[in-house]
Motif scaffolding. Sequence first.
Motif, PDB file in Angstrom:
ATOM      1  N   LEU A  66       0.830  -1.207   0.000  1.00  0.00           N
ATOM      2  CA  LEU A  66       0.000   0.000   0.000  1.00  0.00           C
ATOM      3  C   LEU A  66       0.863   1.254   0.000  1.00  0.00           C
ATOM      4  CD1 LEU A  66      -2.862  -1.047   2.438  1.00  0.00           C
ATOM      5  CD2 LEU A  66      -3.071  -0.560  -0.009  1.00  0.00           C
ATOM      6  N   GLY A  67       0.548   2.171  -0.895  1.00  0.00           N
ATOM      7  CA  GLY A  67       1.259   3.449  -0.992  1.00  0.00           C
ATOM      8  C   GLY A  67       2.441   3.440  -1.940  1.00  0.00           C
ATOM      9  N   ALA A  68       2.832   2.270  -2.437  1.00  0.00           N
ATOM     10  CA  ALA A  68       3.995   2.186  -3.322  1.00  0.00           C
ATOM     11  C   ALA A  68       3.611   2.576  -4.750  1.00  0.00           C
ATOM     12  CB  ALA A  68       4.580   0.771  -3.303  1.00  0.00           C
ATOM     13  N   VAL A  69       4.616   3.036  -5.502  1.00  0.00           N
ATOM     14  CA  VAL A  69       4.422   3.442  -6.897  1.00  0.00           C
ATOM     15  C   VAL A  69       5.461   2.749  -7.762  1.00  0.00           C
ATOM     16  CG1 VAL A  69       4.443   5.375  -8.537  1.00  0.00           C
ATOM     17  CG2 VAL A  69       3.585   5.731  -6.203  1.00  0.00           C
ATOM     18  N   GLN A  70       5.009   2.216  -8.885  1.00  0.00           N
ATOM     19  CA  GLN A  70       5.903   1.617  -9.878  1.00  0.00           C
ATOM     20  C   GLN A  70       5.732   2.408 -11.170  1.00  0.00           C
ATOM     21  OE1 GLN A  70       4.660  -2.108 -11.732  1.00  0.00           O
ATOM     22  NE2 GLN A  70       6.706  -2.955 -11.363  1.00  0.00           N
ATOM     23  N   LEU A  71       6.821   3.003 -11.641  1.00  0.00           N
ATOM     24  CA  LEU A  71       6.786   3.791 -12.869  1.00  0.00           C
ATOM     25  C   LEU A  71       7.292   2.926 -14.022  1.00  0.00           C
ATOM     26  CD1 LEU A  71       5.858   6.725 -13.002  1.00  0.00           C
ATOM     27  CD2 LEU A  71       8.244   7.408 -13.100  1.00  0.00           C
ATOM     28  N   VAL A  72       6.479   2.813 -15.082  1.00  0.00           N
ATOM     29  CA  VAL A  72       6.796   1.951 -16.217  1.00  0.00           C
ATOM     30  C   VAL A  72       6.779   2.807 -17.483  1.00  0.00           C
ATOM     31  CG1 VAL A  72       6.124  -0.124 -17.495  1.00  0.00           C
ATOM     32  CG2 VAL A  72       5.623   0.044 -15.038  1.00  0.00           C
ATOM     33  N   GLN A  73       7.909   2.859 -18.188  1.00  0.00           N
ATOM     34  CA  GLN A  73       7.944   3.619 -19.433  1.00  0.00           C
ATOM     35  C   GLN A  73       7.312   2.789 -20.541  1.00  0.00           C
ATOM     36  OE1 GLN A  73      11.785   5.222 -20.524  1.00  0.00           O
ATOM     37  NE2 GLN A  73      10.821   6.726 -21.891  1.00  0.00           N
ATOM     38  N   VAL A  74       6.336   3.387 -21.262  1.00  0.00           N
ATOM     39  CA  VAL A  74       5.614   2.655 -22.304  1.00  0.00           C
ATOM     40  C   VAL A  74       5.826   3.244 -23.698  1.00  0.00           C
ATOM     41  CG1 VAL A  74       3.868   1.686 -20.765  1.00  0.00           C
ATOM     42  CG2 VAL A  74       3.486   3.947 -21.810  1.00  0.00           C
ATOM     43  N   GLU A  75       6.230   4.494 -23.759  1.00  0.00           N
ATOM     44  CA  GLU A  75       6.561   5.172 -25.011  1.00  0.00           C
ATOM     45  C   GLU A  75       7.677   6.153 -24.684  1.00  0.00           C
ATOM     46  OE1 GLU A  75       3.095   7.074 -26.740  1.00  0.00           O
ATOM     47  OE2 GLU A  75       1.866   5.292 -26.429  1.00  0.00           O
ATOM     48  N   ARG A  76       8.230   6.775 -25.718  1.00  0.00           N
ATOM     49  CA  ARG A  76       9.347   7.680 -25.477  1.00  0.00           C
ATOM     50  C   ARG A  76       9.003   8.747 -24.442  1.00  0.00           C
ATOM     51  NH1 ARG A  76      12.838  11.145 -29.873  1.00  0.00           N
ATOM     52  NH2 ARG A  76      14.319  11.972 -28.361  1.00  0.00           N
ATOM     53  N   TYR A  77       7.800   9.320 -24.531  1.00  0.00           N
ATOM     54  CA  TYR A  77       7.407  10.401 -23.625  1.00  0.00           C
ATOM     55  C   TYR A  77       6.223  10.042 -22.741  1.00  0.00           C
ATOM     56  CZ  TYR A  77      10.485  13.154 -26.593  1.00  0.00           C
ATOM     57  OH  TYR A  77      11.581  13.623 -27.273  1.00  0.00           O
ATOM     58  N   VAL A  78       5.919   8.759 -22.615  1.00  0.00           N
ATOM     59  CA  VAL A  78       4.776   8.345 -21.802  1.00  0.00           C
ATOM     60  C   VAL A  78       5.191   7.257 -20.812  1.00  0.00           C
ATOM     61  CG1 VAL A  78       2.405   7.429 -21.802  1.00  0.00           C
ATOM     62  CG2 VAL A  78       3.182   8.882 -23.703  1.00  0.00           C
ATOM     63  N   TRP A  79       4.795   7.464 -19.569  1.00  0.00           N
ATOM     64  CA  TRP A  79       5.019   6.506 -18.479  1.00  0.00           C
ATOM     65  C   TRP A  79       3.660   6.131 -17.900  1.00  0.00           C
ATOM     66  CZ3 TRP A  79      10.175   5.570 -16.693  1.00  0.00           C
ATOM     67  CH2 TRP A  79      11.157   6.376 -17.299  1.00  0.00           C
ATOM     68  N   VAL A  80       3.576   4.963 -17.295  1.00  0.00           N
ATOM     69  CA  VAL A  80       2.394   4.564 -16.533  1.00  0.00           C
ATOM     70  C   VAL A  80       2.825   4.389 -15.082  1.00  0.00           C
ATOM     71  CG1 VAL A  80       0.669   2.745 -16.138  1.00  0.00           C
ATOM     72  CG2 VAL A  80       1.185   3.502 -18.474  1.00  0.00           C
ATOM     73  N   ALA A  81       2.049   4.982 -14.168  1.00  0.00           N
ATOM     74  CA  ALA A  81       2.315   4.835 -12.733  1.00  0.00           C
ATOM     75  C   ALA A  81       1.311   3.857 -12.151  1.00  0.00           C
ATOM     76  CB  ALA A  81       2.208   6.190 -12.038  1.00  0.00           C
ATOM     77  N   ASN A  82       1.806   2.661 -11.772  1.00  0.00           N
ATOM     78  CA  ASN A  82       0.995   1.682 -11.046  1.00  0.00           C
ATOM     79  C   ASN A  82       1.092   2.067  -9.571  1.00  0.00           C
ATOM     80  OD1 ASN A  82       0.543   0.166 -13.406  1.00  0.00           O
ATOM     81  ND2 ASN A  82       2.308  -1.157 -13.049  1.00  0.00           N
ATOM     82  N   MET A  83      -0.019   2.529  -8.985  1.00  0.00           N
ATOM     83  CA  MET A  83      -0.017   2.970  -7.584  1.00  0.00           C
ATOM     84  C   MET A  83      -0.879   2.018  -6.757  1.00  0.00           C
ATOM     85  SD  MET A  83      -0.407   7.128  -8.035  1.00  0.00           S
ATOM     86  CE  MET A  83      -2.145   7.056  -8.407  1.00  0.00           C
ATOM     87  N   ILE A  84      -0.295   1.485  -5.690  1.00  0.00           N
ATOM     88  CA  ILE A  84      -1.048   0.552  -4.843  1.00  0.00           C
ATOM     89  C   ILE A  84      -1.862   1.371  -3.836  1.00  0.00           C
ATOM     90  CG2 ILE A  84      -0.943  -1.491  -3.360  1.00  0.00           C
ATOM     91  CD1 ILE A  84       0.327  -1.907  -6.135  1.00  0.00           C
ATOM     92  N   GLY A  85      -3.169   1.466  -4.107  1.00  0.00           N
ATOM     93  CA  GLY A  85      -4.042   2.277  -3.266  1.00  0.00           C
ATOM     94  C   GLY A  85      -5.316   1.568  -2.874  1.00  0.00           C
ATOM     95  N   GLN A  86      -5.285   0.250  -2.954  1.00  0.00           N
ATOM     96  CA  GLN A  86      -6.488  -0.534  -2.714  1.00  0.00           C
ATOM     97  C   GLN A  86      -6.105  -1.805  -1.962  1.00  0.00           C
ATOM     98  OE1 GLN A  86      -8.516  -1.053  -6.453  1.00  0.00           O
ATOM     99  NE2 GLN A  86      -9.471  -2.932  -5.748  1.00  0.00           N
ATOM    100  N   ARG A  87      -6.752  -2.019  -0.817  1.00  0.00           N
ATOM    101  CA  ARG A  87      -6.520  -3.238  -0.026  1.00  0.00           C
ATOM    102  C   ARG A  87      -7.484  -4.304  -0.499  1.00  0.00           C
ATOM    103  NH1 ARG A  87      -2.832  -4.948   2.988  1.00  0.00           N
ATOM    104  NH2 ARG A  87      -2.943  -3.554   4.767  1.00  0.00           N
ATOM    105  N   GLY A  88      -6.971  -5.345  -1.141  1.00  0.00           N
ATOM    106  CA  GLY A  88      -7.835  -6.420  -1.612  1.00  0.00           C
ATOM    107  C   GLY A  88      -8.738  -5.981  -2.748  1.00  0.00           C
ATOM    108  N   MET A  89      -9.777  -6.764  -2.978  1.00  0.00           N
ATOM    109  CA  MET A  89     -10.741  -6.483  -4.044  1.00  0.00           C
ATOM    110  C   MET A  89     -12.144  -6.708  -3.525  1.00  0.00           C
ATOM    111  SD  MET A  89      -8.938  -8.211  -7.383  1.00  0.00           S
ATOM    112  CE  MET A  89      -8.102  -9.595  -6.624  1.00  0.00           C
ATOM    113  N   ARG A  90     -13.098  -6.038  -4.144  1.00  0.00           N
ATOM    114  CA  ARG A  90     -14.488  -6.214  -3.785  1.00  0.00           C
ATOM    115  C   ARG A  90     -14.965  -7.582  -4.260  1.00  0.00           C
ATOM    116  NH1 ARG A  90     -17.896  -0.952  -5.258  1.00  0.00           N
ATOM    117  NH2 ARG A  90     -17.970  -0.206  -3.124  1.00  0.00           N
TER     118      ARG A  90
END
Length: 159
Positions: A66-90
Amino acid sequence: MGGRVEYVQGDATAPQGKGVKIVAHVCNDLGGWGKGFVVAVSRRWAEPEAAYRRWHRERAGNDFGLGAVQLVQVERYVWVANMIGQRGMRTARSTGVPVRYEAIDTALATLGDHALRLGASVHMPRIGCGLAGGRWERVEPLVVARLAERSVAVTVYDR
């Protein structure tokens, strides 16, 4: 630009504007990926899902949680931030909501650091408010405090 969040109609996986962009979204802490906004992310890029699953699989030796961020580069000028902000699933039997506002707040602060370092704008759906069950009235002030007030341009996409 300090303090403003721009709202537009559109798809956050097709971020608008010039320069470096980070597409930010909230993930759960169970390693589950397959419902909600992540489906759109995976349709556009394979790397964020693969990186998230690897991050979860190897969590004994990294910062996954929880609270961690993973930055993933997907294009030259675009990144995706996977942010853990959810405990479990509904689930059908679960009560309460999986969203964790404190974790989203922590992740957004880290995201702000990354955005400032990269000179990037941040693009997102209404994070934490879909399957995570959160309320935008609680999330928006966090986005403003951790990003917009630090002069990070933020665009929120509504479909």
